[in-house]
Design a protein around this motif. Structure first.
Motif, PDB file in Angstrom:
ATOM      1  N   UNK A 516       6.829   4.746 -10.262  1.00 10.31           N
ATOM      2  CA  UNK A 516       5.481   5.326 -10.357  1.00 10.31           C
ATOM      3  C   UNK A 516       5.540   6.831 -10.588  1.00 10.31           C
ATOM      4  N   UNK A 517       6.504   7.497  -9.958  1.00 10.27           N
ATOM      5  CA  UNK A 517       6.629   8.953 -10.112  1.00 10.27           C
ATOM      6  C   UNK A 517       7.264   9.348 -11.442  1.00 10.27           C
ATOM      7  N   UNK A 518       7.855   8.392 -12.135  1.00  8.68           N
ATOM      8  CA  UNK A 518       8.515   8.699 -13.403  1.00  8.68           C
ATOM      9  C   UNK A 518       9.981   9.036 -13.246  1.00  8.68           C
ATOM     10  N   UNK A 576      -7.287   0.266 -13.749  1.00 11.28           N
ATOM     11  CA  UNK A 576      -6.731   0.290 -12.399  1.00 11.28           C
ATOM     12  C   UNK A 576      -7.771  -0.138 -11.371  1.00 11.28           C
ATOM     13  N   UNK A 577      -7.363  -1.036 -10.483  1.00 13.48           N
ATOM     14  CA  UNK A 577      -8.206  -1.463  -9.367  1.00 13.48           C
ATOM     15  C   UNK A 577      -7.328  -1.643  -8.136  1.00 13.48           C
ATOM     16  N   UNK A 578      -7.884  -1.371  -6.969  1.00 14.09           N
ATOM     17  CA  UNK A 578      -7.156  -1.551  -5.713  1.00 14.09           C
ATOM     18  C   UNK A 578      -7.484  -2.911  -5.097  1.00 14.09           C
ATOM     19  N   UNK A 579      -6.448  -3.553  -4.549  1.00 12.92           N
ATOM     20  CA  UNK A 579      -6.633  -4.839  -3.875  1.00 12.92           C
ATOM     21  C   UNK A 579      -5.927  -4.902  -2.523  1.00 12.92           C
ATOM     22  N   UNK A 584       2.605  -1.882  -4.005  1.00 14.90           N
ATOM     23  CA  UNK A 584       2.690  -0.693  -4.866  1.00 14.90           C
ATOM     24  C   UNK A 584       1.432  -0.485  -5.692  1.00 14.90           C
ATOM     25  N   UNK A 585       1.021   0.763  -5.782  1.00 12.17           N
ATOM     26  CA  UNK A 585      -0.169   1.117  -6.550  1.00 12.17           C
ATOM     27  C   UNK A 585       0.011   2.522  -7.107  1.00 12.17           C
ATOM     28  N   UNK A 586      -0.576   2.776  -8.267  1.00  9.24           N
ATOM     29  CA  UNK A 586      -0.446   4.099  -8.887  1.00  9.24           C
ATOM     30  C   UNK A 586      -1.390   5.105  -8.242  1.00  9.24           C
ATOM     31  N   UNK A 587      -2.372   4.624  -7.508  1.00  6.03           N
ATOM     32  CA  UNK A 587      -3.263   5.485  -6.728  1.00  6.03           C
ATOM     33  C   UNK A 587      -3.293   4.939  -5.300  1.00  6.03           C
TER      34      UNK A 587
END
Length: 605
Positions: A516-518, A576-579, A584-587
C-alpha cells in the motif's frame, strides 16, 4: 534474472536430538532387516523389526535405550569408513550406512533453489541429515576429522558444497511429524536392484467399527500417504456411479472434438496476428510465445471485468490474453472488450455448454466450482498442445505489471523449470510439499507438461470426488517430478514478494502495508484464500483494486449510451469502500466492523 528477495535470518538452532532419534530408529530397523535373508513379520520375538516397531508408541521409555544402541553402531561404522578412507582402501563396506552428517537446512535448500518447493518451516529443526551409503561418497571433512568426543553427536558440515562433493547421485525426501501424529519411525531397506522412489505409510488404526482412529495398541496397517491422524483418507476414491461414469462421458466429448477445438484456436490466433511458435528444443521458451489463459462463467464475470479495467488503468497490453468462457452470456461480455483491449475469447460449445453458469454465491468446493475445474484443465491443455507456453490465472487477479516479463526471464539455464506456481500458503498435508496455487501458474509447451495435463484430465473423476483439482494436481506433480524428472518450482511467499495474494491479505499485514505504501512493487495480486465472490469484491474495493462501475456488475452491461465496454464499465480510478477494519485497506476503515471477532484495526497493527 536477479531476484529481489527479502532478507531472512539464517538458521541458528543447533539442537539435533530429533534428527538423531529419527536416524537412530531408521538405522536400527534397517540394520536388523538387512542382516536376514528372510524377514518373519509374524515373529514377535525380542530381535524382530516388528517388535521394535510395536514399541514405537512407548516413546518416552524406549528412546534412551534405542538412541544409545544405534549411535554406537553409527560411530563404529563411521570410524571404520574413515579409517579405510585414510588408508586409501576402496573396498566397499557392506554396512548400509557408511557415514552421516548434519547440514544447515536453509543452506541446503538455497543451494538447490529449494528443490522447487516453498520454504520448509519447521519448529523441530533448522538442520537436515545427509546419509552416505557408499564409502567413496564420504566427504573429506569427515575422513580427516577426529572422532567426536561425544559418541552420540553427528558431525556438522557447514559448507554444503563440501558436504556433497563426492555424491554421484542424490535421493531427496521431505520428512516431518505433522501435528497430531504419534511417534513416527522410518525404515530404509537396502536393495541392490530394486530401488523404489515412493514412501509407503503404515499406521496403528483401530477397526472401522471404532471410527478407524489411531490406537497404539492396534496392529500397523497400510494406509494412503495423506491419511490424517484420525484415520481419514483424504483420497477417498470415487465410485463408478455416478462419478467415474460421468467423467467417462465427459472424456468421450473431449476425444471426439479435440481436433476441432485445436483447429479453432489456431484460427483465432491467426486472426489476431499471433504467429505460431517456432520449432524449438524442449524447455526453451521465448517471451513472445506465451498466452495468458483464463476461464470464466457468468457468475464470476464481474471479477473478469475488474481484471480488464485494472489492467487498462495501468496501460497494460492484453492482446495475448485468451478467455475460455463456459456460457454465451460471458462470451458476449468478453467480445464487448475485445475491440478496445485486444483480448481473445473462445467458447468450447462441445465441452462447456452444459456447465452451470454460476452465481454470486459460488464458493470453493461447491458443484459449480468443481465443474469449472474441468474447464481449467482443458484450456491449459489446449494451449500447451498448440505449442504455446501458458500463463494460467484465475479471474480474481489484478495486474500491477505484466507477469509475462518475469516468466520470460526466470528459470534459465540449469533451472529451466517446466512449470512454475504461485505459493498457495496452505500447510495441509494433501497439498504438501509444494503448496502450489493452481489458480496462477506458468507452464512450458513441452512434452512433460503436456503429459501432466493429459494425466490430470484422466483423473477428472478423482477431482469430482475431492472437489478440487489442486489436491490431485499436487500428487501428480510429485509423481511426474520423480518419474519423469519434470522440474517444478513454487515461488515462495517469503522470497518472491512480486506475487502476493490472499494469504498475505489475511495473515501477513506487514507485506500488505508495504504494498500500500509503494515500498513493494509486485507484478500481480491474487485474491485467493477468500470464500465467495462477494467477499472478494469487498476486499478488493477497500484494498483500492476495484475498477468496475456499479451499472456494469454481474455482466448487466446497461449501456444506453452506446459507449465501448471499456469506457462504460471501467473507472479510471479505483472505487474505494470500507467494509472491515481488520483487513488491509488503502484508507483507514476504523469505523467499520471487524471481519474476525475482536480483531485490531489494520491501521493500528
Amino acid at each position: 534474472m536477479q531476484q529481489q528477495q527479502r532478507q531472512r535470518s539464517p538458521p541458528v538452532g543447533r539442537t539435533v536430538t530429533f534428527l538423531a532419534i529419527l536416524a537412530g530408529i531408521s538405522f536400527y530397523s534397517g540394520y536388523h532387516i538387512s542382516s536376514k535373508n528372510v524377514v518373519d513379520f509374524e515373529n514377535n520375538g525380542n530381535g524382530s523389526p516388528l517388535s521394535k516397531l510395536k514399541e514405537c508408541h512407548d516413546y518416552q521409555q524406549r528412546i534412551n535405550q534405542i538412541n544409545t544402541e544405534v549411535n554406537q553402531l553409527i560411530a563404529d561404522s563411521t570410524t571404520k569408513a574413515s579409517d579405510s578412507g585414510r588408508n586409501g582402501n576402496t573396498n566397499k563396506d557392506s554396512s548400509f550406512i557408511q557415514a552421516m552428517a548434519r547440514v544447515s537446512k536453509h543452506e541446503l535448500m538455497s543451494a538447490f533453489d529449494n528443490f522447487g518447493v516453498a520454504t520448509l518451516e519447521s519448529p523441530l529443526s533448522d538442520e537436515a541429515l545427509i546419509i552416505y551409503n557408499h564409502a567413496d561418497a564420504i566427504p573429506d571433512q569427515l575422513l580427516q576429522s577426529s572422532p567426536a568426543a561425544d559418541e552420540h553427536t553427528i558431525t556438522r558440515i557447514d559448507n554444503i558444497t563440501e558436504a556433497m562433493q563426492k555424491c554421484g547421485s542424490l535421493n531427496v525426501q521431505f520428512a516431518h511429524t505433522p501435528a497430531g501424529f504419534r511417534p513416527q519411525c522410518h525404515i530404509w531397506i537396502p536393495a541392490h536392484n530394486l530401488p523404489a522412489f515412493h514412501v509407503n505409510r503404515w499406521m496403528r488404526l483401530s477397526d472401522a467399527t471404532n471410527n478407524n482412529k489411531f490406537d497404539h495398541n492396534a496392529p500397523l496397517k497400510h494406509v494412503g500417504s495423506i491419511t490424517t491422524p484420525t484415520g481419514v483418507d483424504r483420497f477417498d476414491l470415487p465410485k463408478f456411479k455416478p462419478l467415474i461414469s460421468a467423467h467417462w462421458n465427459a472424456l468421450l466429448q473431449f476425444f471426439e472434438h479435440a481436433d476441432a477445438v485445436l483447429m479453432d484456436i489456431q484460427k483465432l490466433f491467426e486472426s489476431n496476428n499471433i504467429k505460431p511458435p517456432p520449432i524449438k528444443q524442449i524447455n526453451e521458451t521465448f517471451a513472445n510465445e506465451a498466452i495468458t489463459v483464463m476461464t470464466v462463467n457468468q457468475g464470476q464475470s464481474d471479477l473478469l471485468v475488474n481484471f480488464f479495467c485494472a489492467a487498462q488503468s495501468r496501460g497494460l497490453d492484453l492482446h495475448r490474453v485468451l478467455v475460455f468462457v463456459t456460457d454465451e452470456e460471458s462470451k458476449r461480455l468478453v467480445e464487448g472488450f475485445a475491440k478496445d483491449l485486444g483480448v481473445m475469447v473462445y467458447f468450447d460449445k462441445w465441452n462447456f455448454a452444459t456447465m452451470p453458469k454460476g452465481a454470486a454465491s459460488e464458493k470453493y468446493g461447491d458443484e459449480t466450482f468443481t465443474s469449472m475445474m474441468f474447464a481449467k484443465i482443458l484450456c491449459c491443455l489446449y494451449i500447451n498442445l498448440s505449442g504455446y507456453d501458458a500463463l494460467y490465472q484465475d479471474v480474481d487477479v489484478v495486474y500491477y505489471r505484466n507477469p509475462l516479463d518475469f516468466f520470460s526471464k526466470y528459470g534459465s539455464g540449469s533451472q529451466n523449470y517446466d512449470i512454475i506456481f504461485q505459493h498457495d500458503g496452505s500447510s495441509q498435508s494433501r497439498y504438501a510439499p509444494y503448496s502450489s496455487n493452481s489458480g496462477f501458474f506458468y507452464s512450458r509447451a513441452n512434452k512433460k507438461v503436456q503429459y501432466l495435463f493429459t494425466s490430470l484430465l484422466y483423473h477428472g473423476d478423482l477431482i469430482r470426488k475431492t472437489r478440487t483439482h489442486q489436491q490431485v494436481l499436487t500428487q501428480l506433480l510429485l509423481e511426474h517430478s520423480s518419474l519423469f524428472g519434470m522440474k517444478v518450482k513454487v515461488l515462495d511467499r517469503h522470497d518472491y514478494y512480486e506475487f502476493p495474494g490472499g494469504y498475505h491479505f489475511n495473515y501477513d499485514h506487514s507485506t500488505m502495508h508495504q504494498i500500500i505504501s509503494g515500498e513493494l512493487k509486485p507484478y500481480i495480486f491474487h485474491m485467493f484464500w477468500t470464500d465467495g465472490k462477494e467477499t472478494k469484491v469487498k476486499f478488493l474495493k477497500q484494498f483500492g483494486e476495484w475498477y468496475v462501475n456499479d451499472d456494469c456488475r454481474e455482466g448487466s452491461m446497461n449501456n444506453t449510451h452506446g459507449l465501448p465496454a471499456s469506457i462504460h464499465c471501467c473507472s479510471a480510478k479505483p472505487l474505494i469502500s470500507c467494509y472491515f477494519k481488520d483487513r488491509p485497506s488503502v484508507v483507514p476503515c476504523n469505523d467499520s466492523p471487524s471481519y474476525d471477532k475482536n480483531a485490531k484495526s489494520f491501521w493500528d497493527q
